[in-house]
Design an enzyme around this catalytic site. Structure first.
Site, PDB file in Angstrom:
ATOM      1  N   CYS A   1     -84.925 118.977 -24.011  1.00 26.11           N
ATOM      2  CA  CYS A   1     -84.578 118.270 -25.294  1.00 26.11           C
ATOM      3  C   CYS A   1     -84.343 119.084 -26.417  1.00 26.11           C
ATOM      4  CB  CYS A   1     -85.638 117.070 -24.975  1.00 26.11           C
ATOM      5  SG  CYS A   1     -87.349 117.168 -25.833  1.00 26.11           S
TER       6      CYS A   1
ATOM      7  N   GLN B   1     -88.648 107.856 -19.975  1.00 23.62           N
ATOM      8  CA  GLN B   1     -87.489 108.580 -21.056  1.00 23.62           C
ATOM      9  C   GLN B   1     -86.212 107.400 -21.698  1.00 23.62           C
ATOM     10  OE1 GLN B   1     -85.949 111.170 -21.038  1.00 23.62           O
ATOM     11  NE2 GLN B   1     -87.519 112.609 -20.544  1.00 23.62           N
TER      12      GLN B   1
ATOM     13  N   ASP C   1     -91.629 120.429 -18.884  1.00 26.08           N
ATOM     14  CA  ASP C   1     -90.926 119.389 -20.032  1.00 26.08           C
ATOM     15  C   ASP C   1     -91.234 119.001 -21.181  1.00 26.08           C
ATOM     16  OD1 ASP C   1     -89.178 117.037 -20.587  1.00 26.08           O
ATOM     17  OD2 ASP C   1     -90.373 115.492 -19.519  1.00 26.08           O
TER      18      ASP C   1
ATOM     19  N   TYR D   1     -96.790 119.387 -19.085  1.00 28.64           N
ATOM     20  CA  TYR D   1     -96.339 118.718 -20.287  1.00 28.64           C
ATOM     21  C   TYR D   1     -95.968 117.291 -18.905  1.00 28.64           C
ATOM     22  CZ  TYR D   1     -95.902 122.639 -23.353  1.00 28.64           C
ATOM     23  OH  TYR D   1     -96.178 123.814 -23.825  1.00 28.64           O
TER      24      TYR D   1
ATOM     25  N   GLU E   1    -101.984 116.865 -19.211  1.00 33.40           N
ATOM     26  CA  GLU E   1    -101.104 116.526 -19.733  1.00 33.40           C
ATOM     27  C   GLU E   1    -102.517 115.993 -20.845  1.00 33.40           C
ATOM     28  OE1 GLU E   1     -99.550 114.162 -22.156  1.00 33.40           O
ATOM     29  OE2 GLU E   1     -97.626 115.106 -21.506  1.00 33.40           O
TER      30      GLU E   1
END
Length: 410
Positions: free
Chosen positions: A367, A231, A340, A263, A287
């Protein structure tokens, strides 16, 4: 087409669109206008007239300014510059910080209403320290591009033209100090500058081999590649960890279920779940980046039931749906799933499989507001409803907004 490119027209802009671009109309045609604020009258220069349904333009003069207009926080992106020479990456930098959050709220609320039929009064929360700093100095990572002369800078908006700069005001002081503005770089395409919470700031030149860094979030450390995802806002890892912990309904959480962090990156949010529910929490982080998965395995080693697997999320879920035993399906049905996804969202297949696996709750970190709204609508088809939503201004002076949502079965 192309006969109107370069023509200057007077426009009244009425609203903000997804992507941070204002919307005006010219002879009934929609015109998307950069560097304008809803409510303004501007002179805009047509930059793209290829579509019949809409054109694109750039504001070049403000005839009637909004009360929310401010001098741009980055001189390299100022409206005084030719649009082709304006630095990209701070497209809201000419708008008062509080009004930026209101515009982001409008985009999120409109997307949920239009795509999912949900009325929302969610507010966009500011990050600690951003008000005092006027939304500057928050980026712990930047990527600059290299022009033909070896100079570094951002690209212009919707362009591959590099704009050489001497400052990056959204970057933290450590990143700004480490950025080699006056050096020349040949034979590489990008220069990344990052300042982890542990250790010194560093450069990553082009396709440089990754090295391991450490980031601290509260009392916990995470290892990751300096080329890997983390992030960007200095407060984001802690804020999102806390938001996910709050979003998980403990009445629906079963530490023995087949809980998932999809994710999962290097395990930040899986660790947040583990920290809340204790060392016996069972959670699998999925992932696609193998190096990130290796780091996640190390970062999640405090939890006996934690695991990290390398796979594309859609393929992993497809395999789980096809091959799970009855007992495994029961554990998935009792699960809490943290999502995510990238900016494109989870999408039809992932949301469809999750709907059929029917976990107890889905905590979705988004996002992109339109992708979130689409996926909330897809979840509704499988019997899920949105019952918790928060939004965060993790990207001041840009159009981006982060949201954390909880979906539960009706």
């Amino acid at each position: 087409m192309g006969e109107f490119i370069g023509r200057e027209v007077e426009l009244e802009v009425s609203k903000i669109a997804h992507g941070g671009i204002a919307v005006g109309r010219l002879d009934g045609r929609v015109v998307f206008v950069t560097d304008a604020v809803p409510g303004e009258t501007v002179v805009a220069r047509i930059s793209d007239d290829r579509k019949k349904s809409f054109w694109r333009a750039d504001a070049v003069r403000i005839l009637e300014p909004s009360e929310h207009r401010r001098e741009h926080v980055w001189s390299a992106a100022s409206i005084d510059r030719d649009p082709r020479g304006r630095a990209g990456g701070a497209e809201f930098g000419h708008i008062a910080l509080s009004h930026q959050r209101e515009l982001k709220r409008q985009v999120l609320a409109e997307a949920l209403q239009r795509m999912a039929g949900i009325e929302s009064d969610v507010k966009v929360e500011q990050m600690p320290g951003d008000h005092a700093a006027n939304g500057l100095g928050w980026r712990t990572r930047i990527r600059l591009h290299v022009d033909e002369q070896g100079r570094i800078g951002p690209m212009a908006s919707r362009s591959h033209s590099v704009i050489p700069v001497q400052e990056v005001p959204l970057a933290s002081a450590a990143v700004q100090a480490a950025t080699p503005f006056d050096e020349r770089f040949e034979g590489i395409a990008t220069v990344d500058v990052l300042a982890p919470t542990r250790g010194d700031a560093r450069l990553v030149l082009g396709e440089q081999k990754p090295t391991v860094i450490r980031e601290r979030v509260g009392e916990r450390e995470f290892q990751l590649d300096d080329t890997g995802f983390w992030q960007v806002h200095r407060e984001a890892p802690g804020v999102l960890s806390a938001a996910v912990q709050q979003a998980v309904d403990d009445a629906l959480f079963d530490p023995r279920a087949a809980n998932l962090d999809l994710y999962g990156g290097v395990g930040l949010l899986a660790a947040a779940v583990g920290d809340r529910f204790g060392p016996t929490t069972r959670i699998t982080s999925v992932e696609s980046d193998a190096r990130a998965t290796d780091h996640a395995a190390e970062n999640l080693s405090d939890w006996v039931g934690a695991a990290a697997e390398t796979a594309r999320v859609d393929r992993w879920l497809r395999d789980a749906e096809q091959n799970a035993s009855t007992a495994e399906r029961d554990r998935l049905r009792a699960a809490t799933v943290v999502l995510d996804p990238p900016r494109s969202g989870a999408g039809t297949e992932v949301m469809g499989i999750l709907g059929r696996l029917a976990p107890a709750q889905i905590v979705y970190v988004a996002c992109d507001p339109v992708a979130l709204a689409r996926d909330v609508a897809l979840a509704a088809e499988a019997g899920y409803r949105l019952d918790h939503l928060r939004a965060f201004d993790l990207f001041p002076h840009t159009h981006h907004v982060e949201a954390v949502a909880r979906l539960v079965r009706d």
